[in-house]
Design a protein around this motif. Structure first.
Motif, mmCIF file in Angstrom:
data_model
loop_
_atom_site.group_PDB
_atom_site.id
_atom_site.type_symbol
_atom_site.label_atom_id
_atom_site.label_comp_id
_atom_site.label_asym_id
_atom_site.label_seq_id
_atom_site.Cartn_x
_atom_site.Cartn_y
_atom_site.Cartn_z
ATOM 1 N N ILE A 50 0.833 -1.205 0.000
ATOM 2 C CA ILE A 50 0.000 0.000 0.000
ATOM 3 C C ILE A 50 0.870 1.259 0.000
ATOM 4 O O ILE A 50 0.651 2.179 -0.788
ATOM 5 N N THR A 59 -1.138 0.279 -8.611
ATOM 6 C CA THR A 59 -1.584 -0.762 -7.681
ATOM 7 C C THR A 59 -1.179 -2.141 -8.170
ATOM 8 O O THR A 59 -1.303 -3.127 -7.451
ATOM 9 N N THR B 59 -7.657 -3.031 3.184
ATOM 10 C CA THR B 59 -7.726 -2.816 1.741
ATOM 11 C C THR B 59 -9.139 -3.033 1.220
ATOM 12 O O THR B 59 -9.445 -2.721 0.090
ATOM 13 N N PRO B 114 -1.926 -7.012 -0.918
ATOM 14 C CA PRO B 114 -2.904 -5.943 -0.670
ATOM 15 C C PRO B 114 -4.287 -6.485 -0.373
ATOM 16 O O PRO B 114 -5.259 -6.071 -0.968
#
Lengths: 341, 341
Positions: A50, A59, B59, B114
């Motif tokens: 993150i 991402t 997340t 994530p």
DNA sequence: TTGTACGCGTTATCAT
DNA sequence: ATGATAACGCGTACAA
């Protein structure tokens, strides 16, 4: 969970160096690399995904939006999705499954999307998923034609659906069939619109009048009629209405099996009494069926691969020219379900 | 892309207030809320998901690891996955599709995951995905029994596979069959180990000797034999080896169809000459088949729903007691593919 | 290599 | 009860 500072301190280097050891963006000396890795292992350290994303603005995930409101894949979707996952992983990308329309109900878009781009499957007319992507400035690729009022062009990968349906019609008409029944996809999907147009075109080209019983659209997935739509329509048209249909074109394998069942219940046989053609069917299912079903090979895997590649170009992961609108080949696979009359 | 400061400035409030308007964590006055939302809409602002995750340490995504090296779903997987996506979305969670083993080759685990938790499908013996989760401290739930050397218990949702296979065997044996052939899943999968044990147990209970031709394992997905494994084994055992098998138990629908084909090619009929039972088959496919196939309903959707709920409990999204190891009911659905001899 | 200023929200603390 | 302030989370990137 250990963080970069812990490692830096124990390895007696700076944060930046630790960062470089992991990201490989700048060279680090052999000894330092060793020391840092050793400490990292000891502390069980891995960079925080993150935190990294926050600064790199990547991402390393792409979204895959599955059909509008659909919680049901068929073989085509399955193969497509598998190809997308595999191809994306090849570039280090993960795949986030999306169902924006459904989520909107619960969680009204209260944060940005944690994806770098998206593949939009089976667009509908004025598809809100596409509007959302457009609004959110998220690079996207559609699999199928876009028909949104405010969007004039978008990157896409697709089959040539006009050619697909006309060649199927021609194939059947050449075999002497003139009373066809087309069990199309749901009417909201852009692919069904193109195919309906193509069907009408093909009929027109052969001076065959298009009658109402010839074209049907799959009900919405949430409706009760969804599951046995093929069965119900076949019974209704051939049984109740007594239409002299001699060939049926089914949109997918599930519908085809359902039609097959209806034909059997009507006391008819395939292909002697009725011919059956499947547009997108799982290869192995088509072969296993009895009789084996003639179908169109749409190459779902290839669609998946190419859509990811196109997206990677839009994300600048891949360089060089790539067509914004790629057409994937499709071809008729003749098996035993269509006969000449 | 507008950021929180822009909104704060234009709406003449502080960052914190804007944050509160969006997160609803603290109440804000009607007027202020209006002003902030209005400005946000004008600037097309939405909170940055990454920045939010960095501080909340959530997340809002869960991982779904699909079978080891598999880029091929069957109907069971499809229904399961759909249920997981839907149930997760209900709690505001997205689903990240994972293929750790494949990725490991390219991208050796160079950052944290994530995701807040994961659902691990179809574990294998000493499944590395599970070790990885364990190591990375990621809460996870498996669908199927865990058999990792260093892990003595893990949260899981599963069918009672021992009961499943023994009840299928008993069902067939009660019908007079004594020479069964079991086409099991891949031998690495823990489910296949349990089922093999159950099969042997059931044979033993009826004083039937287990012969080598009775148990087969599906080849690895990457191998060439994967696709027509059911066909090939049936031809080999019934045709070449001339074993007097009277009933076949197939692991999934694809295998079953493949077996069906082989039986036909051998000049035999189902169920007159050979009975066929499918362990996990898509309901609609089982019905459409001719003859319709008797199968075990494993409730893949229910497995998906319950695995997400269990995970949500582990993530403290859901409160209250929830069994760490939940068993989902399964039951035999009799159709037309098994006969009494 | 190192030091340090970011990135972009959230949240605890303080002020009104 | 609300609003404002500042510290914080965890890496990355660039200048020194």
């Amino acid at each position: 969970m250990a963080k970069i500072d812990d490692v830096a301190r124990l390895a007696k280097v700076s944060k930046g160096t630790v960062s470089n050891v992991f990201s490989q963006k700048r060279p680090t000396s052999k000894e330092v690399t060793e020391r840092v890795m050793s400490v990292s292992r000891k502390l069980n350290y891995v960079p925080n995904h993150i935190a990294r994303s926050l600064v790199t603005k990547k991402t390393m995930a792409i979204g895959l939006t599955i059909p509008h409101g659909s919680f049901f894949f068929n073989a085509f979707h399955t193969q497509f999705i598998n190809a997308v996952i595999l191809e994306a992983s090849y570039y280090g990308y993960r795949v986030l499954l999306d169902m924006i329309p459904l989520q909107k109900v619960k969680t009204p878009f209260l944060s940005s999307y944690p994806i770098d781009g998206a593949v939009v499957m089976s667009p509908t007319t004025d598809d809100e998923r596409i509007d959302l992507m457009h609004l959110g400035q998220i690079p996207f690729v559609t699999v199928g034609k876009v028909m949104n009022a405010n969007i004039d062009h978008a990157a896409s990968v697709d089959n040539d659906n006009m050619k697909i349906i006309t060649s199927i019609c021609n194939y059947l008409i050449d075999k002497g069939h003139r009373n066809l029944m087309f069990l199309n996809a749901n009417e909201l999907m852009t692919v069904s619109i193109v195919r309906t147009a193509g069907f009408i075109q093909a009929m027109h080209d052969h001076q065959i009048e298009v009658e109402p019983h010839m074209i049907h659209h799959k009900p919405a997935i949430l409706s009760n009629e969804y599951m046995d739509y093929g069965y119900a329509e076949t019974i209704r048209v051939l049984g109740k209405l007594k239409k002299q249909v001699t060939a049926i074109i089914a949109d997918d394998d599930r519908t085809a099996f359902s039609v097959l069942n209806a034909i059997k219940d009507l006391g008819l046989r395939v292909p002697e009494d009725i011919s059956l053609f499947v547009i997108c069917g799982d290869l192995s299912m088509m072969v296993q069926s009895n009789p084996s079903l003639s179908s169109m090979d749409l190459q779902p895997s290839e669609l998946g691969i190419q859509s990811v590649r196109l997206l990677m170009h839009k994300l600048d992961v891949l360089k060089g020219d790539f067509p914004e609108n790629k057409i994937i080949d499709s071809k008729i696979i003749e098996r035993d379900s269509c006969s000449t009359i």
